[in-house]
Write an enzyme that holds these catalytic residues in place. Structure first.
Site, short mmCIF file in Angstrom:
data_model
loop_
_atom_site.label_atom_id
_atom_site.label_comp_id
_atom_site.label_asym_id
_atom_site.label_seq_id
_atom_site.Cartn_x
_atom_site.Cartn_y
_atom_site.Cartn_z
N ASP A 82 -35.51 -33.38 3.26
CA ASP A 82 -34.52 -33.31 2.18
C ASP A 82 -34.07 -34.68 1.69
OD1 ASP A 82 -34.66 -30.61 2.49
OD2 ASP A 82 -32.66 -30.36 3.35
N HIS A 93 -30.75 -27.91 0.65
CA HIS A 93 -29.50 -27.15 0.68
C HIS A 93 -28.36 -27.93 0.05
CE1 HIS A 93 -30.29 -23.40 2.60
NE2 HIS A 93 -31.03 -23.98 3.53
#
Lengths: 338, 338, 338, 338
Positions: C133, C177
């Site tokens: 990420d 996320h």
């Protein structure tokens, strides 16, 4: 001779190689004129056309998609699938107004049925099978399938590292509404432990037992490959259903992946490029020889053709005695029923 | 039953899938014991072995190379290719001392000849064809070939951008000493304009005329794919020879690429993994049925077997009436003689 | 010195390159002993260890996953995130009983926080940032990110052919996320028309207007890249929500793809291998120099280290003035708010 | 404003992304007119131009090569590198007759020198660095480099399987005449055991000792990565020279691979696409702000610009204190001098 080409149905890697194969053969070898009909059968009716030349067919061999556009023929579905007298007249008129001597239709099962219908109307039509699902009856293989299997296998390869690092069950859902060819071939090539196909169905107890048995043998993870066409009792996608059931019944952490549209996109594999080239070239030959009402096909090692009347409306499915199924079974891979 | 497996000759993607196919089938389905013999036939004589289990065969499906090692059998070449009485005795002794009930030999044409020789000595032997060159007689295709074609086609794809940006002729040399299969399939899939194969030879005037004709037609560049086995009058590599001649005879800037060993390395394609799995599995079945002295093969769509006596010592070559050659010719691709 | 290494949290391509980087440097250059601690922090407590040698660290550079296993630390979450006195004692004891002089923890934000906690307990700890990420605070980039962007961009590339062939809107949901780095970089590299990030939010009217405007300009299709962390008002996944809304509000056929776990699997890119190697090597150096309580980092072009106390518990997010965001905006790409 | 763009020198993946970055920013954000000048500087003099629009710049982001064509400027070399008064007049006239307000030159070191010369002539010029070799002075990285490293690393990955199966030494020659960046990065990422760079030279004894030492340690094979610019005492290519010497001095079977032109072809990596987009966009900004005589650059994490006068004519080379070199050394990789 003036030949029209159209592509209909879902796209598949290798369509452009096929268009090029028809066109370059027809132009260079037979001196034909080639008309590209855009956006499927609707382009025939709307006369949405473009001239294809040796020049415009260069550089498209390795391109995904279709330079002609395609359509899931919603508007004309009734006209195409169950035409009345007026519809027939309209289709014939469109063909005649374009001055076509033959129409080549590149598509899946639905398209082959329509091509046969055109043939029955007295039009000169040749079908070329196309689907990543590999379920066109009458040919051993369709272009797009090899590429889709490559993409799906690559995805399963990637899941192995996550599955093994986390000691998880990974469920991957692959394309194939009616036929499980992609799931069978990619599942076997990717080293899946359980392979679920629409044609074979499944017994959840067999699936659960297989996973438990693997874990008990000390195998740290399991991979389940499931075709999108496998029927499940809920409204969930098969991947979601099996992931939820497996986690709840075994207690092992389970994750789902739905591979989706990327299976039908991108540059075709060399195998699909050559298959498209050969099928396209053979279509040009059939036209030259005046052999219409047929679908070109690969049967065994041969490029050949079959009567559209023999194949239209039929599906080619995985059977329980498929050699890859049998071989998987012998190696201990579960197909959900054994 | 106790079954030995060895790999001999150049490596090819898919060997490990094949070893796994033999082993997992033999162990899981037939309860056989599997012995890996390391480094080819020399490992047989030196009894350089390792037990293969379901566990040790896991995780190798997508690995390139061979977990058993291989050898171009220099030391034993005489013993293997033309054994005298003493050599025969030594080979039989090695086989018997290992307690083998059967020996599976994975290799190319040379290996199949040796496997046949072992069979003639009264040993139970089964051959599995393996070569990226695809020139093993008796089977339509060998594993490793599809992967090699993928790598070679990817390379040709890359040359297009340089060739077009610089308006150059690019000559790429691909593997294939005797047979031009890789060059034919990758040349066609990569959109080469001239494809030169050992089996067809070439006429330099045809090559030069084709390039000049393309440039006159306004095509900004040309790609020439040549197999390493094409004979040239100098001691140069074919790529070097053709690049030099083309530049000197046409005046167009020409560059060479020799793709080399990367064609035989890396993870096998899904097609090659499944082919290896099927051929390996079929070898296990043959052993179970006591059908020795054969080489497993793919003929058309069928996995089957042929007597080693029918195939040993023969090569499978590209012929002028090959359907991909004929199709290329119809599309205006030059094969150096037309 | 005796150094332990563990990996915690989700797997990321490049972990093995990093373990190898720490280990080979520590062993070859500094003569340290290296202990692999399996399955994250739980392996520390259970003393689930394996000795790592130069030999066992060979051949793992290009392997996905982690040879040490990892865990999303459920069982120990409380102990790790908010340890009481007893927990602290237990952790210290485990460290001491293993005879460690230092513990290297490879993981994401959560892991860095835990590493800092260990450091606060008086243990010698060094953190190495790892997440696809790219949201670890204190470093410009983490290994795994480049590979994930490559996989995601390849997927968007593939969607282009389907989208253009069918004149569709395609929505692709990518990982992230909290942070939209993958979506930003892959969206820009894949030529997405609309890029939706958790950090920026969105205005549905802006999204719909952009799609309508493109269609009116004659652009046949649109690609929307959306991060999984973008909040939507329903319980649907963002991809499902946006696909449904776009189809219903624009009337254009819209399809969704959720790329999922394949983004974190498979062989790391060369960039990630070298980044892992450099970060791992720098960790070994820090240990040699006795500089504990730090996280290695890449800042600009430099491999360096930052105090864990400065970075633990913080996230690195995309800001509206990110240069790739600004550049996309200048080119007419919509970020959902403009 | 009317802005011309040209590309000069060898092609590199990412040029089209860069042209698109300049063009879409200039057109959409600043309302400029963009003229593509074909085939490098010769196209400027011959006024070989094409208008670039938002439409013609769509769909090229992931394409290799350059849509504008390029040239290694043989005909104009003298005019470009050491122009006399008449040459200068001719260049200025061409610029003025095209009505340009600025000229953007995309190219390597030679091109940046020429761009500076144009600037010295009083023309408004902006340079964008481009080379797979990564040796343009003044920027930390150039587009094309990441893609080339990916291709080269993939090739080394493939060699591992052949090398290990056959217990061989494999020598692979990678691009880089002056600078060894590709060889350094791909060698490290591919797990090469010996890395030979033009900047560091080599001592044959060190190379031979390293190979012998590995074999004695039981490592079954070795991989040597050598840059094409490493000087050898014969007229052979470096790969040929080292393969011959290694085989003759160690007795181990050794094979060579020269990767060649495929390193500069094909679709750019996502990294290179985004780098090209950012550099191109920054060039458009500089033009808007009237900041000419500069080369755009990436320094650390920043997209910025440097005066052409500071960078033209200088090379960016690997130094012995490069962090990847030092890290490799610490892990036991030989750089030919240690």
């Amino acid at each position: 001779m003036k030949v029209g080409i159209l592509t209909s149905g879902g796209d598949a890697p290798g369509i452009n190689a096929t268009i090029r194969g028809v066109g370059k053969t027809a132009i260079n070898n037979y001196g034909m004129q080639i008309i590209g009909i855009q956006n499927g059968f609707s382009g025939l009716l709307y006369k949405d056309i473009v001239e294809l030349t040796d020049q415009s067919l260069s550089g498209i061999l390795n391109m995904g998609g279709t330079i002609l556009g395609t359509a899931r023929e919603k508007v004309f579905r009734k006209m195409i699938t169950s035409p009345d007298e007026k519809d027939r007249e309209q289709i014939k008129n469109a063909y005649n107004e374009l001055g076509l001597d033959c129409l080549v239709c590149i598509g899946g099962n639905g398209t082959q049925r329509t091509t046969w219908m055109l043939s029955e109307l007295g039009l000169n039509a040749v079908g070329i099978p196309k689907t990543i699902d590999n379920d066109v009856y009458g040919t051993d293989v369709t272009f797009g399938f090899d590429t889709a299997v490559n993409i799906a296998t690559d995805a399963i390869d990637r899941l192995h590292s996550t599955a093994s690092s986390h000691r998880r069950v990974m469920v991957i859902e692959l394309m194939g509404h009616h036929a499980g060819w992609i799931t069978l071939h990619a599942g076997m090539a990717g080293g899946a432990d359980i392979i679920l196909l629409p044609e074979l169905g499944y017994n959840m107890k067999v699936v659960i037992d297989k996973i438990n048995q693997r874990m008990e043998m000390g195998k740290a993870y399991s991979i389940v490959a499931v075709a999108e066409g496998v029927e499940v009792p809920t409204k969930e996608r098969p991947a979601t259903y099996f992931a939820r059931e497996i986690e709840s019944q075994t207690g092992y952490e389970t994750r789902e992946t739905v591979l989706g549209y990327i299976q039908r996109g991108g540059s075709p594999s060399p195998y699909d490029r050559n298959l498209g080239t050969l099928l396209g070239g053979h279509a040009a030959e059939l036209i030259h020889e005046g052999k219409f009402g047929r679908m070109v096909a690969k049967i065994g090692s041969e490029i050949t053709a079959v009567p559209l009347s023999d194949v239209a409306g039929k599906l080619r499915l995985v059977t329980p005695d498929n050699q890859l199924v049998l071989q998987g079974k012998r190696m201990g891979i579960s197909f959900g029923i054994w």
